[in-house]
Design a protein around this motif. Structure first.
Motif, mmCIF file in Angstrom:
data_model
loop_
_atom_site.group_PDB
_atom_site.id
_atom_site.type_symbol
_atom_site.label_atom_id
_atom_site.label_comp_id
_atom_site.label_asym_id
_atom_site.label_seq_id
_atom_site.Cartn_x
_atom_site.Cartn_y
_atom_site.Cartn_z
ATOM 1 N N PHE A 81 0.829 -1.202 0.000
ATOM 2 C CA PHE A 81 0.000 0.000 0.000
ATOM 3 C C PHE A 81 0.865 1.253 0.000
ATOM 4 C CE2 PHE A 81 -2.016 3.330 2.591
ATOM 5 C CZ PHE A 81 -3.149 3.594 1.830
ATOM 6 N N LEU A 82 1.882 1.278 0.854
ATOM 7 C CA LEU A 82 2.752 2.445 0.937
ATOM 8 C C LEU A 82 3.532 2.661 -0.356
ATOM 9 C CD1 LEU A 82 4.025 2.066 4.603
ATOM 10 C CD2 LEU A 82 2.866 4.068 3.664
ATOM 11 N N PHE A 83 4.037 1.582 -0.962
ATOM 12 C CA PHE A 83 4.747 1.720 -2.230
ATOM 13 C C PHE A 83 3.857 2.352 -3.285
ATOM 14 C CE2 PHE A 83 8.012 -1.493 -0.884
ATOM 15 C CZ PHE A 83 9.130 -0.765 -1.250
ATOM 16 N N ARG A 84 2.570 2.026 -3.253
ATOM 17 C CA ARG A 84 1.649 2.580 -4.246
ATOM 18 C C ARG A 84 1.304 4.043 -3.977
ATOM 19 N NH1 ARG A 84 -0.494 -2.892 -4.040
ATOM 20 N NH2 ARG A 84 -0.151 -3.856 -6.087
ATOM 21 N N GLN A 85 1.378 4.445 -2.719
ATOM 22 C CA GLN A 85 0.975 5.797 -2.354
ATOM 23 C C GLN A 85 2.071 6.837 -2.568
ATOM 24 O OE1 GLN A 85 -2.301 6.453 -1.432
ATOM 25 N NE2 GLN A 85 -2.415 4.294 -2.047
ATOM 26 N N VAL A 86 3.330 6.396 -2.610
ATOM 27 C CA VAL A 86 4.460 7.333 -2.596
ATOM 28 C C VAL A 86 5.296 7.194 -3.855
ATOM 29 C CG1 VAL A 86 6.501 8.092 -1.325
ATOM 30 C CG2 VAL A 86 4.518 7.195 -0.071
ATOM 31 N N ARG A 195 13.431 3.602 -7.936
ATOM 32 C CA ARG A 195 12.084 3.802 -8.482
ATOM 33 C C ARG A 195 11.745 2.750 -9.525
ATOM 34 N NH1 ARG A 195 8.478 8.090 -9.524
ATOM 35 N NH2 ARG A 195 6.678 7.158 -10.578
ATOM 36 N N ALA A 196 12.720 2.348 -10.325
ATOM 37 C CA ALA A 196 12.460 1.340 -11.348
ATOM 38 C C ALA A 196 12.000 0.032 -10.732
ATOM 39 C CB ALA A 196 13.712 1.121 -12.203
ATOM 40 N N LEU A 197 12.593 -0.354 -9.603
ATOM 41 C CA LEU A 197 12.155 -1.589 -8.943
ATOM 42 C C LEU A 197 10.760 -1.404 -8.354
ATOM 43 C CD1 LEU A 197 14.253 -4.068 -6.926
ATOM 44 C CD2 LEU A 197 11.974 -3.448 -6.135
ATOM 45 N N ARG A 198 10.524 -0.270 -7.722
ATOM 46 C CA ARG A 198 9.184 0.000 -7.177
ATOM 47 C C ARG A 198 8.125 -0.088 -8.248
ATOM 48 N NH1 ARG A 198 5.380 4.296 -8.570
ATOM 49 N NH2 ARG A 198 4.054 4.664 -6.730
ATOM 50 N N ASP A 199 8.414 0.442 -9.436
ATOM 51 C CA ASP A 199 7.421 0.415 -10.510
ATOM 52 C C ASP A 199 7.102 -1.012 -10.939
ATOM 53 O OD1 ASP A 199 7.319 3.146 -10.403
ATOM 54 O OD2 ASP A 199 8.550 3.486 -12.191
ATOM 55 N N ARG A 200 8.112 -1.883 -10.959
ATOM 56 C CA ARG A 200 7.853 -3.290 -11.267
ATOM 57 C C ARG A 200 7.130 -3.976 -10.105
ATOM 58 N NH1 ARG A 200 10.345 -5.419 -15.796
ATOM 59 N NH2 ARG A 200 8.404 -6.610 -15.724
ATOM 60 N N LEU A 201 7.471 -3.585 -8.886
ATOM 61 C CA LEU A 201 6.891 -4.199 -7.688
ATOM 62 C C LEU A 201 5.370 -4.065 -7.665
ATOM 63 C CD1 LEU A 201 7.913 -5.333 -4.755
ATOM 64 C CD2 LEU A 201 7.236 -3.065 -3.984
ATOM 65 N N ILE A 202 4.873 -2.881 -7.997
ATOM 66 C CA ILE A 202 3.440 -2.645 -7.864
ATOM 67 C C ILE A 202 2.646 -3.133 -9.075
ATOM 68 C CG2 ILE A 202 3.776 -0.725 -6.273
ATOM 69 C CD1 ILE A 202 3.248 1.197 -8.562
#
Length: 330
Positions: A81-86, A195-202
């Motif tokens: 949830f936090l990864f998606r919000q920030v 950020r690139a990893l976060r984008d794949r994560l979500i």
């Protein structure tokens, strides 16, 4: 509400953490690296956790942000949830009951860049930090992850082990997907991702078969980008109550503990990892001969075919006894 920052985003998932949360937040304020903002989402605490969060957010509004939203149901969902919000160039995850050593963020940031040694503890200038974030965060196309060792401590922070990875006999230098898909050595409270990893994560929306956020992040980094280990403890990992099994010492007692579990329980634990591998292969459309897909294919296979698929995928754990357990019981 969505949040955006050009600083490092520290994601804090809290739940009934009143007793230790203030000590953690104080350790964030004591960091040598100052270019960060902490985003805290509480998962429906019934103690005084919300009061602690509000106190810090009011006293340090530029550092602590309370993220509103419905309780997400457990740490895994809370962090997703936090990864998606920030939106941020770099992210770190933070457990509510640990204590960060003062140079944790500084050393992890330097290791993420890789061009300056982690042994240097001098605080970076603002220009250095901005350049680093540009290089490895917002503008990077390759998912990257850095994680470190931990010091194991009791509830009063008295030392139990200087190195969790030695304590548990984990091979943290083995960062291939065929190792990480069966044994996660990346502890989320030590990791930094770009950020690139976060984008794949979500990209994953149904989290049912995702074991934990840090495990999923490690698989992304191993499969699509870069993952690095900082062989130094940067955090005091507090063992107490519900998490006291989080760092079991590897040795005869550990092996006996595993052997006294039923075959069905051990097989069930392996199946959980195979379901995760199968979902990962589907979400990211991995080729049929990839290690992660082959391991996931073993989920519905009979014993002999499972062993063949294990050999084809190259799946391996950190120790001989753990590997024997996988082949015999898994």
């Amino acid at each position: 509400m969505r949040y955006k920052t050009e600083k490092i985003a520290i994601l804090v998932a809290s739940y009934n953490g009143e007793k230790y949360l203030g000590e953690l937040l104080d350790s964030l304020l004591a960091q040598s690296e100052t270019g960060w903002v902490a985003y805290i989402h509480d998962d429906g605490s019934t103690d005084g956790t919300a009061v602690v969060i509000a106190e810090y957010a009011n006293r340090y509004p530029e550092k602590f942000v309370c993220v509103e939203g419905e309780p997400s149901g457990g740490a895994k969902n809370n962090f997703f949830f936090l990864f998606r919000q920030v939106e941020a160039p770099l992210y770190m995850c933070c457990d509510q009951d640990d204590v960060w050593l003062p140079d944790k963020m500084e050393k992890t940031l330097r290791r993420m860049r890789g061009s300056r040694g982690a042994e240097s503890c001098d605080p970076m200038t603002g220009a250095e930090r901005e350049a680093l974030c540009d290089n490895v965060g917002r503008t990077a196309e390759i998912p990257r992850l850095v994680f470190s060792d931990l010091r194991v401590a009791d509830r009063e922070l008295h030392p139990i082990a200087d190195s969790m990875n030695q304590y548990q006999r984990l091979h943290c230098e083995d960062l291939a997907a065929c190792h990480l898909m069966i044994e996660n050595v990346v502890v989320g409270c030590t990791m930094m991702v770009n950020r690139a990893l976060r984008d794949r994560l979500i990209e994953v929306t149904d989290l049912t078969d995702v074991v934990m956020h840090d495990w999923w992040a490690a698989l992304i980094a191993a499969q699509f980008g870069g993952i690095a280990y900082l062989d130094e403890a940067t955090i005091l990992y507090r063992q107490h109550g519900d998490n006291e099994q989080g760092a079991r010492k590897f040795g005869p007692s550990y092996i006996m503990y595993k052997l006294t579990h039923s075959k069905q329980a051990i097989r069930g634990a392996v199946e959980e990892k195979q379901r995760q591998a199968r979902l990962f292969a589907e979400i990211y459309d991995l080729p049929d001969d990839s290690a992660i897909r082959l391991f996931g294919d073993a989920l519905d296979a009979g014993k002999l075919r499972r062993i063949r698929l294990y050999r084809q995928s190259g799946v391996r754990k950190s120790t001989f006894s753990r590997n024997m357990g996988l082949y015999i019981f898994g």
